[in-house]
Write a protein that holds these residues in place. Structure first.
Motif, PDB file in Angstrom:
ATOM      1  N   VAL A 193       6.704  -4.950  -9.910  1.00 27.76           N
ATOM      2  CA  VAL A 193       6.297  -5.568  -8.752  1.00 27.76           C
ATOM      3  C   VAL A 193       5.466  -4.655  -7.723  1.00 27.76           C
ATOM      4  O   VAL A 193       5.755  -3.614  -7.411  1.00 27.76           O
ATOM      5  N   GLN A 194       4.149  -5.042  -7.309  1.00 21.34           N
ATOM      6  CA  GLN A 194       3.418  -4.365  -6.471  1.00 21.34           C
ATOM      7  C   GLN A 194       3.317  -5.120  -4.903  1.00 21.34           C
ATOM      8  O   GLN A 194       3.151  -6.231  -5.045  1.00 21.34           O
ATOM      9  N   LEU A 195       3.542  -4.270  -4.011  1.00 22.49           N
ATOM     10  CA  LEU A 195       3.702  -4.856  -2.661  1.00 22.49           C
ATOM     11  C   LEU A 195       2.511  -4.186  -1.715  1.00 22.49           C
ATOM     12  O   LEU A 195       2.388  -3.132  -2.026  1.00 22.49           O
ATOM     13  N   VAL A 196       1.676  -4.932  -1.177  1.00 21.21           N
ATOM     14  CA  VAL A 196       0.544  -4.441  -0.318  1.00 21.21           C
ATOM     15  C   VAL A 196       0.492  -5.021   0.894  1.00 21.21           C
ATOM     16  O   VAL A 196       0.422  -6.187   1.266  1.00 21.21           O
ATOM     17  N   GLU A 197       0.687  -4.082   2.119  1.00 21.86           N
ATOM     18  CA  GLU A 197       0.865  -4.701   3.320  1.00 21.86           C
ATOM     19  C   GLU A 197      -0.525  -4.502   4.141  1.00 21.86           C
ATOM     20  O   GLU A 197      -1.268  -3.628   3.828  1.00 21.86           O
ATOM     21  N   SER A 198      -0.569  -5.286   5.124  1.00 18.19           N
ATOM     22  CA  SER A 198      -1.944  -5.135   5.929  1.00 18.19           C
ATOM     23  C   SER A 198      -1.349  -5.730   7.343  1.00 18.19           C
ATOM     24  O   SER A 198      -0.335  -6.386   7.569  1.00 18.19           O
ATOM     25  N   GLY A 199      -2.292  -5.539   8.286  1.00 13.92           N
ATOM     26  CA  GLY A 199      -2.170  -6.066   9.586  1.00 13.92           C
ATOM     27  C   GLY A 199      -1.788  -5.268  10.697  1.00 13.92           C
ATOM     28  O   GLY A 199      -1.802  -5.508  11.910  1.00 13.92           O
ATOM     29  N   GLY A 200      -1.547  -3.978  10.227  1.00 11.53           N
ATOM     30  CA  GLY A 200      -1.125  -3.157  11.473  1.00 11.53           C
ATOM     31  C   GLY A 200      -2.352  -2.471  12.320  1.00 11.53           C
ATOM     32  O   GLY A 200      -3.473  -2.976  11.784  1.00 11.53           O
ATOM     33  N   GLY A 201      -2.021  -1.899  13.330  1.00 14.31           N
ATOM     34  CA  GLY A 201      -3.026  -1.533  14.162  1.00 14.31           C
ATOM     35  C   GLY A 201      -2.490  -1.174  15.489  1.00 14.31           C
ATOM     36  O   GLY A 201      -1.269  -0.800  15.754  1.00 14.31           O
ATOM     37  N   SER A 202      -3.392  -0.647  16.317  1.00 16.84           N
ATOM     38  CA  SER A 202      -2.965  -0.346  17.718  1.00 16.84           C
ATOM     39  C   SER A 202      -3.116  -1.591  18.795  1.00 16.84           C
ATOM     40  O   SER A 202      -4.060  -2.350  18.575  1.00 16.84           O
TER      41      SER A 202
END
Length: 124
Positions: free
Chosen positions: A2-11
């Motif tokens: 299983v590969q998990l890729v996060e996104s959406g972070g920021g300041s």
């Protein structure tokens, strides 16, 4: 595997909102339970929220009423909607998964088997 890729972070400013996403590369996404954990600067990693295969959820007290965890089995995506963000929410946020008992894993009873690389959230 299983590969998990996060996104959406920021300041973001205090009181603002962000939505984190975590896409899983797995054949049977519906067989997984999922969770978000975070590690702030100088802090230990802590569980934030978990969602079981049946949709039941659990949150750490500090985010209840502000964060919402959800998942879309069709797109194999886990979400964390974060509202009314506070400086203490600043952390690296990680997506994690396993086949069951994610709420217990969130509480540290068992480890998670699969992890993403993390996405940074900074609130100031």
């Amino acid at each position: 595997h299983v590969q998990l890729v996060e996104s959406g972070g920021g300041s973001v400013q205090v009181g603002g909102s962000l939505r984190l996403s975590c896409v899983a590369s797995v054949v049977t996404y519906s067989s997984l339970c999922m969770a978000w954990l975070r590690q702030g600067p100088g802090k230990e990693r802590e569980g934030v929220a978990a969602i079981e295969r049946d949709g039941s959820t659990s949150y750490t007290d500090s985010v209840k009423g502000r964060f919402t965890i959800s998942k879309d089995n069709a797109t194999k995506t886990l979400y964390l909607e974060m509202n009314n963000l506070k400086p203490e929410d600043t952390a690296m946020y990680y997506c994690a998964a396993d086949t069951r008992a994610c709420i217990l894993r969130l509480q540290g009873v068992y480890p998670f088997g699969y992890w993403g690389q993390g996405t940074q959230v900074t609130v100031s």
